[in-house]
Write an enzyme that holds these catalytic residues in place. Structure first.
Site, mmCIF file in Angstrom:
data_model
loop_
_atom_site.group_PDB
_atom_site.id
_atom_site.type_symbol
_atom_site.label_atom_id
_atom_site.label_comp_id
_atom_site.label_asym_id
_atom_site.label_seq_id
_atom_site.Cartn_x
_atom_site.Cartn_y
_atom_site.Cartn_z
ATOM 1 N N HIS A 64 0.809 -1.217 0.000
ATOM 2 C CA HIS A 64 0.000 0.000 0.000
ATOM 3 C C HIS A 64 0.845 1.272 0.000
ATOM 4 C CE1 HIS A 64 -2.997 -3.026 1.479
ATOM 5 N NE2 HIS A 64 -3.662 -2.432 0.507
ATOM 6 N N ASP A 88 -10.487 -3.072 1.374
ATOM 7 C CA ASP A 88 -9.968 -3.291 2.724
ATOM 8 C C ASP A 88 -9.607 -1.987 3.426
ATOM 9 O OD1 ASP A 88 -7.203 -2.590 2.015
ATOM 10 O OD2 ASP A 88 -7.097 -4.538 1.046
ATOM 11 N N GLU A 108 -15.772 0.483 -5.473
ATOM 12 C CA GLU A 108 -15.696 -0.931 -5.096
ATOM 13 C C GLU A 108 -16.937 -1.627 -5.622
ATOM 14 O OE1 GLU A 108 -14.960 -4.393 -4.200
ATOM 15 O OE2 GLU A 108 -13.408 -3.108 -3.305
ATOM 16 N N ASP A 158 -6.390 -0.900 -7.533
ATOM 17 C CA ASP A 158 -6.054 -1.942 -6.557
ATOM 18 C C ASP A 158 -6.829 -3.199 -6.925
ATOM 19 O OD1 ASP A 158 -5.162 -3.312 -4.367
ATOM 20 O OD2 ASP A 158 -6.429 -2.263 -2.917
ATOM 21 N N CYS A 159 -6.508 -3.720 -8.092
ATOM 22 C CA CYS A 159 -7.271 -4.823 -8.671
ATOM 23 C C CYS A 159 -6.771 -6.168 -8.168
ATOM 24 C CB CYS A 159 -7.172 -4.773 -10.193
ATOM 25 S SG CYS A 159 -5.488 -4.534 -10.808
ATOM 26 N N THR A 160 -7.649 -7.154 -8.229
ATOM 27 C CA THR A 160 -7.234 -8.522 -7.968
ATOM 28 C C THR A 160 -6.544 -9.063 -9.217
ATOM 29 O OG1 THR A 160 -9.390 -9.357 -8.695
ATOM 30 C CG2 THR A 160 -9.140 -8.876 -6.350
ATOM 31 N N ASP A 161 -6.172 -10.331 -9.202
ATOM 32 C CA ASP A 161 -5.578 -10.924 -10.402
ATOM 33 C C ASP A 161 -6.613 -10.967 -11.529
ATOM 34 O OD1 ASP A 161 -2.788 -11.816 -9.729
ATOM 35 O OD2 ASP A 161 -3.883 -12.732 -8.065
ATOM 36 N N PRO A 165 -14.027 -11.519 -11.329
ATOM 37 C CA PRO A 165 -14.453 -10.117 -11.398
ATOM 38 C C PRO A 165 -13.316 -9.154 -11.701
ATOM 39 C CG PRO A 165 -15.409 -11.200 -9.482
ATOM 40 C CD PRO A 165 -14.399 -12.152 -10.051
#
Length: 288
Positions: A64, A88, A108, A158-161, A165
């Site tokens: 972060h 988060d 989000e 701040d994306c996921t893999d 989604p």
């Protein structure tokens, strides 16, 4: 003594990591994702989505700090910041430390993630959800950047893999939308995986972002939870100078900001843009 339950990550087929689970704090499937938060003696509270670790209390500060302070201090006078994802709250926490920022919008897709994390990962947000500059928008990130009338100086994805989604946040439609709502000389950054294991992610992002920005690159940090080597962060802007600022300039901005960090510092900032040769070669070998 009873053997502790183990949680195994499922990101890679041939190898992976596991955590001993001391206590499951929350586990439920939302409309969009399978969310679990558990306690581990070594890493504190751990959050995973769809079988992939997203964050831990022990090492989240590295990720972060590097995702926020690098673009914000490189920009130098960012007033309006957009965070895509980040439910988060830790990305928000770090952005709120910049007192010159006037507005922080976080988009989000899943309101459930925000409420879960606010309750079960309070150290991540550290009260930042109550910052008066903060606005939460529950929406799909691609839709937001292509529809909003707002513009931003820094966009942090701040994306996921790029599975499930999170896949839409690696598409040309998303990058085009980010360019659309980014102010001139603004900066876009995004997590781009561990390049030794996920090199195609970096190559794909570089190719797509280059259609919309004149300066596209990557910077890096070593984050224990994201195993396999250095994690890369995509960087895109139309101000070519911002990626090459001297340590002295960053040092002056860092001191003026009053920030005190656990990983980030001005020397780390400038060094982070030095990439391993295998990644440089992979990017250079792609057709322009």
């Amino acid at each position: 003594m009873a053997e502790k339950k183990q949680w195994h990550e499922t990101l890679h087929d041939q190898f992976g990591q596991y955590f001993a689970v001391d206590n499951v704090l929350y586990h439920e499937k939302t409309d969009h994702q399978d969310l679990i938060i558990f306690e581990n003696a070594a890493f504190g509270r751990v959050m995973a989505l769809d079988g992939v670790v997203q964050t831990t209390e022990r090492d989240e500060f590295i990720y972060h700090e590097m995702m926020t302070h690098v673009p914000l201090l490189a920009h130098g006078h960012a007033k309006h910041v957009l965070i895509i994802g980040g439910g988060d709250g830790a990305m928000l926490r770090e952005v709120t430390r910049h007192k010159n920022v006037e507005s922080i919008t976080m988009v989000e897709i899943d309101a459930g993630v925000v409420s879960f994390c606010r309750q079960y990962l309070p150290n991540h947000n550290a009260g930042s959800y109550d910052d008066p500059r903060f606005k939460l928008v529950i929406d799909d990130g691609v839709n937001f950047v292509n529809q909003t009338s707002q513009t931003f100086d820094v966009i942090i994805s701040d994306c996921t893999d790029p599975i499930g989604p999170g896949e839409s946040l690696f598409t040309s439609a998303f990058y085009e939308g980010c360019k659309r709502c980014l102010n001139p000389a603004g900066i876009f950054v995004a997590q781009n995986g561990v390049c030794f294991l996920q090199q195609e992610e970096a190559i794909d992002s570089h190719r797509k972002l280059s259609h919309y920005f004149s300066d596209v690159g990557f910077y890096q940090a070593a984050i224990p939870t994201y195993y396999g080597g250095i994690m890369t962060f995509a960087w895109a802007t139309d101000n070519d100078a911002l990626r090459h600022l001297s340590t002295e300039i960053i040092q002056a901005r860092f001191l003026a900001s009053g920030l005190k960090c656990r990983y980030y510092n001005p020397a780390v900032h400038t060094a982070a843009f030095a990439l391993p040769q295998y990644l440089q070669d992979a990017l250079a070998s792609q057709p322009s």
